[in-house]
Each structure stands twice: as C-alpha cells, then as structure tokens.
Design a protein around this motif. Structure first.
Motif: not given
Ligand SMILES: Nc1ncnc2c1ncn2[C@@H]1O[C@H](COP(=O)(O)OP(=O)(O)OP(=O)(O)O)[C@@H](O)[C@H]1O
Ligand SMILES: [Mg+2]
Length: 229
Positions: A104-110, A123-127, A151-155, A158-161
């Motif tokens: 999940a973390l890598e998906n959001v951080a990539t 930032r990914a952790e925070e999302e 929710r991971v997909a949404l994070a 949303a992460a890159p604003r």
C-alpha cells in the motif's frame, strides 16, 4: 482568461469490438469551471466511467475535443499525456488499479517519487494515515479488503495534490462511517483548490456536489435549469 478547467465539445468515443463498432460516448458537451465539484450520475452502462477516462486522458476521443487546463488532450502524444496526468490529474478507478506487487505504501509513494518529491514515503505514510490505513501500509493489495484497496487508491490519487481529481464511485464499497470520512477528505481537497468530478450512485455524495451531471446512453442529459427554459 477563462476559468474553465475541463471543456469537452462534441466528444465521442467508439470502440471496435468483436461484435462490431460500439458507440460509447455520442457527443458530449461539458464545461467544468476551476474549483467546481461535479457529480456524474446515471444508469449502469450510460458511459460515466468512459467519460472519466476521456477527461483523464486515458482514452482518446474518437471525435470532438477534450481540453484540460487549456491543453487539447486529443493532440498530445502518449508521453506528453502521461506527464500531463502526473502533473495535474488524480484518478481513482472503479476497480482501483493498484499495483499488485507493491505494498500500500509503495503504491501511494510511487507517483510522488515520479513527480520528484524527496519526501515521497513520508508523504505517502501521512496520506494512508488520513485514510485510516496507517496499520496497513505494509500490506499488498491482495491482503486488503475492497474498501481498504479503494482508500489506498484514493490516497494515491490525492497525494500529489492534483488540480483535477477524477474518482469513480469513491464511496462505493465503504460502510457509512468510512464513506463519510472519504467524503470529508474529498471535499478537503476541494477546499485546497482541487476541482472534483465524481461518479457516484450515492445520493448523499451527489448532494454535496455543486452540480449534478446526468448521463444516459452515452450522452449528457440537459441540466434541469436549462431543461426548464
Ligand atoms: N472496451 C469496451 N469495448 C466495448 N464496449 C465497452 C468497452 N468499455 C465499455 N463499453 C461499453 O460502454 C458502455 C458504457 O460503459 P461505462 O463503463 O462507461 O458505463 P458506466 O456508466 O460507468 O456504468 P457503471 O455504472 O456500470 O459503472 C457500456 O455499454 C459498456 O458495455
Ligand atoms: Mg462505471
């Protein structure tokens, strides 16, 4: 200067399948202003997801034009389109499209890493924490429930604003409380400047949007104010 962030003009999408040519979108005219919140509603098969794909530059219109932030998406090459999406768009798919070999973390951080953010993992952790998934960061998609994957997909989106967030049934698989949290997060993004286009069957979510666009058979139905003229 206009504040129109998305502008579709007679946008069409036909696909050639083994059963012949299917007309999926039959001439869409739609303008979305910067900062608007739009709910896209309509029966199953009416073309909501397809329209989102067109707006996100993931499908290329087979006719008409699709402008996003002043760029004609139908005229961009694949690389330019990918860069444009990375810089401006957040997209949440109906089926999430998480990368199965990444946590999940890598998906959001990539995407943050691709955008050159040095603090991508923080930032990914925070999302993920905002989505209530702090304790699921190390899980792979297959180890997450449908609602957690969503929710991971949404994070991730949303992460890159992003300037524009396109989301397909963002509360579709969630219980009421989680759904409300997600809605608050979506509208929090809106308060920070994002334009939202949300496909939804949830009346509560549609009602929170500034405008409801109704689709039927690959077309946008006339809006009520205009229909009454
Ligand atoms: N790759 C494809 N090839 C052929 N037809 C397709 C393809 N993708 C979608 N369609 C058809 O296009 C129409 C619109 O599909 P779309 O997924 O946009 O509908 P939708 O409004 O999002 O529906 P739902 O609410 O069920 O998600 C449907 O009739 C669908 O069968
Ligand atoms: Mg759909």
């Amino acid at each position: 200067m206009t504040d129109t962030i998305l502008s579709l003009s007679d946008a069409r999408l036909s696909l050639d399948g083994n059963a012949g040519r299917v007309e999926i979108l039959r001439g869409i005219d739609l303008d979305v202003a910067r900062g608007e919140t739009v709910a896209l509603v309509g029966p199953s098969g009416s073309g909501k997801s397809s329209l989102l794909m067109l707006m996100g530059g993931l499908e290329r219109a087979t006719g008409g034009s699709v402008m996003a932030l002043g760029r004609d998406l139908t005229a961009l090459g694949e690389d330019e389109l990918a860069r444009f999406r990375r810089n401006h768009m957040g997209i949440v798919f109906q089926s999430f499209h998480l990368i199965p070999t990444m946590t999940a973390l890598e998906n959001v951080a990539t995407p943050l890493e691709l955008a050159g953010k040095p603090d991508a993992f923080e930032r990914a952790e925070e999302e993920l924490r905002l989505m209530g998934l702090a304790d699921r960061a190390a899980h792979y998609p297959a180890q997450l429930s449908g609602g957690e994957q969503q929710r991971v997909a949404l994070a991730r989106a949303a992460a890159p604003r992003p300037d524009i967030l396109l989301a397909d049934e963002p509360t579709g698989n969630l219980d009421e409380t989680t759904g409300e949290t997600i809605m608050d997060l979506l509208f929090g993004l809106h308060e920070r400047g994002a334009t939202l286009v949300l496909v939804t069957h949830a009346r509560e979510l549609a009602e929170r949007c500034g405008r409801v666009v109704r689709m039927r058979d690959g077309r946008v139905e006339p809006e009520l104010a205009r229909a009454a003229e």
